[in-house]
Design a protein around this motif. Structure first.
Motif, mmCIF file in Angstrom:
data_model
loop_
_atom_site.group_PDB
_atom_site.id
_atom_site.type_symbol
_atom_site.label_atom_id
_atom_site.label_comp_id
_atom_site.label_asym_id
_atom_site.label_seq_id
_atom_site.Cartn_x
_atom_site.Cartn_y
_atom_site.Cartn_z
ATOM 1 N N ASN A 213 170.145 68.863 150.287
ATOM 2 C CA ASN A 213 169.256 69.134 151.318
ATOM 3 C C ASN A 213 168.761 67.909 152.033
ATOM 4 O OD1 ASN A 213 167.437 71.361 152.786
ATOM 5 N ND2 ASN A 213 165.837 69.584 152.276
ATOM 6 N N LYS A 217 169.867 66.214 155.639
ATOM 7 C CA LYS A 217 168.814 66.260 156.832
ATOM 8 C C LYS A 217 168.913 64.695 157.261
ATOM 9 C CE LYS A 217 163.582 66.656 157.200
ATOM 10 N NZ LYS A 217 163.159 65.300 157.112
ATOM 11 N N SER A 233 178.025 67.565 150.313
ATOM 12 C CA SER A 233 176.377 68.192 149.822
ATOM 13 C C SER A 233 177.272 69.281 148.741
ATOM 14 C CB SER A 233 176.247 69.144 151.246
ATOM 15 O OG SER A 233 175.621 70.293 150.553
ATOM 16 N N ASN A 236 174.069 73.382 148.222
ATOM 17 C CA ASN A 236 172.690 72.738 149.166
ATOM 18 C C ASN A 236 172.266 74.267 149.114
ATOM 19 O OD1 ASN A 236 171.363 72.048 151.319
ATOM 20 N ND2 ASN A 236 172.852 70.580 152.221
ATOM 21 N N TYR A 238 170.066 74.507 151.928
ATOM 22 C CA TYR A 238 169.868 74.807 153.392
ATOM 23 C C TYR A 238 168.536 75.069 153.984
ATOM 24 C CZ TYR A 238 175.038 74.091 153.041
ATOM 25 O OH TYR A 238 176.416 73.682 152.862
ATOM 26 N N LEU A 240 165.170 76.141 152.494
ATOM 27 C CA LEU A 240 164.314 76.144 151.277
ATOM 28 C C LEU A 240 163.485 77.184 151.200
ATOM 29 C CD1 LEU A 240 162.917 72.302 151.730
ATOM 30 C CD2 LEU A 240 164.853 73.078 150.364
ATOM 31 N N SER A 320 163.928 72.063 155.776
ATOM 32 C CA SER A 320 165.190 72.718 155.600
ATOM 33 C C SER A 320 166.091 71.944 156.325
ATOM 34 C CB SER A 320 164.896 74.173 155.935
ATOM 35 O OG SER A 320 164.182 74.936 154.990
ATOM 36 N N CYS A 321 167.355 71.736 155.647
ATOM 37 C CA CYS A 321 168.540 70.661 156.585
ATOM 38 C C CYS A 321 169.167 71.537 157.566
ATOM 39 C CB CYS A 321 169.224 70.095 155.472
ATOM 40 S SG CYS A 321 170.452 71.174 154.418
ATOM 41 N N CYS A 343 170.944 79.226 145.312
ATOM 42 C CA CYS A 343 171.135 79.123 146.732
ATOM 43 C C CYS A 343 172.102 80.231 147.230
ATOM 44 C CB CYS A 343 171.580 77.672 147.113
ATOM 45 S SG CYS A 343 170.975 76.402 146.482
#
Length: 398
Positions: A213, A217, A233, A236, A238, A240, A320-321, A343
């Motif tokens: 993440n 980001k 990644s 991830n 993605y 949060l 959050s990315c 995730c």
């Protein structure tokens, strides 16, 4: 029918069912790639997707682009839990590191673990791969070490460096804050330091779980100014908040396995550095902290307070990315499993993978969270990571 005959028949039926299930697993093991209709052009004129198809056999090709889980670890929970059990009871020392400590502008400390050790290989222009571990993790994590070992061995022989954030992997906390999943200023400081030290080396950044993440980001924020040549990644979250919500669903595995395991690492991190944290201007509710029972509570009572967010929801929203991925302007590979229990696959931002030409998502049916165990000694994702790094370095100008 005699008891022995019944037992024999049951054994045959069970064996038959196992064969059918195994065949189904193998049939569903192909890696699926999601990307824009036209992918980005590399420095030498090649298209990103063409490079992956030609030079990353673990990602492209019906015969080679497959992840088949070990027969001993056939489910997502076993894949995920095996990693945790191995970390706790069978931690290995697979690679040798040399630690370099760097000090951020606010006085914080980041630990850079170089492999091979700097003393063994003189400064040169060989490519460098930066690795950022998951939640409260560091260079000692087995999934990090196995990747480092592959990247530093033949035929790759890259230089690697693990970025250990404040308080992690034995790095001392020297300011009254820890780290968080969106603190890209620290990551950027480390990247800039490495780039200054090896100005002629190409750089690829890898992030795992919460580290993914953060890296994602960062490259989204940097856009065309990003000093990395590519990023990867792995597992991830993605989003949060969505990932935290998934862990709070009251299932046995969440209540008894995943949440306690992750919370244990976070609480150890806090308690180990509590004295220096308490010297800061933020007053924490120690009594409430001692009763924390979820990741969200930790982020409400500690993370949000230390970094000035209203609460965990505000922290998750800002860091959050997924919301930054449209800005990514370097080759970017994401590896995710559809059965990841931490995730969930429904939070993967598929639309941005379909529209941003720099992104490629490698989606597998199996793998769990940071599992991907083909056997009990290595993880499948090491191979596509190494192949993608090598391809990037071949097609990127210095």
């Amino acid at each position: 029918m005699s008891p022995n005959s019944l037992i024999a028949a049951a054994g045959v039926a069970a064996a038959g069912a196992m064969v059918v299930l195994r065949k189904r697993t193998i049939d569903d093991s192909e890696v699926c790639l999601l990307h824009a209709p036209q992918t980005a052009t590399m420095d030498d004129g090649a298209k990103l997707l063409d490079v992956v198809n030609a030079e990353c056999p673990s990602l492209a090709g019906p015969a080679t682009a497959r992840f088949v889980p070990s027969m001993a670890l056939p489910t997502a929970d076993l894949q995920t839990c095996f990693s945790a059990v191995r970390e706790r009871f069978g931690r290995l020392r697979l690679v040798e590191y040399e630690r370099e400590l760097i000090t951020t502008k606010d006085g914080g400390t980041i630990g850079l673990d170089w492999s091979p050790p700097l003393a063994q290989i003189p400064a040169d222009g060989r490519p460098i791969v930066l690795l950022s571990p998951g939640l409260s993790g560091g260079s000692q994590e087995t999934y990090v070490q196995t990747t480092v070992k592959r990247l530093t061995s033949e035929p790759y022989n890259f230089r690697t460096v693990v970025v250990n954030f404040r308080g992690c992997a034995g790095v001392q906390v020297t300011t009254p804050i820890l780290y968080n999943g969106g603190l890209t200023s620290d990551y950027g400081y480390a990247v800039d330091h490495i780039h200054r030290r090896y100005p002629s080396s190409k750089l690829v950044g890898i992030g795992y779980s919460l580290g993914a993440n953060l890296v994602t980001k960062y490259v989204g924020e940097q856009g065309e100014r990003c000093p990395l040549d590519a990023a990867i990644s792995v597992c991830n979250p993605y989003d949060l908040a969505a990932s935290s919500d998934a862990l709070e669903v009251p299932t046995f595995r969440n209540r008894r396995i995943y949440t306690p395991a992750m919370l244990l690492g976070l609480m150890k991190l806090y308690r180990r550095h509590r004295k220096i944290i308490e010297t800061g201007p933020v007053e924490l509710d120690v009594e409430a902290i001692n009763s924390i029972s979820s990741i969200r509570q930790f982020d409400d009572l500690i993370t949000a307070k230390l970094f000035g967010y209203k609460d965990s929801t505000d922290y998750y929203r800002q860091n959050s990315c997924a919301q930054f991925m449209a800005g990514i302007s370097i080759p970017f590979l994401a590896i995710s499993a559809m059965d990841d229990p931490v995730c969930p696959e429904d939070i993967i931002p598929r639309e941005v993978f379909r529209t941003n030409p720099h992104l490629i998502l490698a989606l597998t049916q199996y793998g769990g969270h940071l599992g991907y165990h083909e056997n009990l000694s290595s993880s499948w994702f090491e191979r596509p990571i190494a192949e993608f790094c090598a391809a990037i370095f071949r097609h990127t100008s210095a």
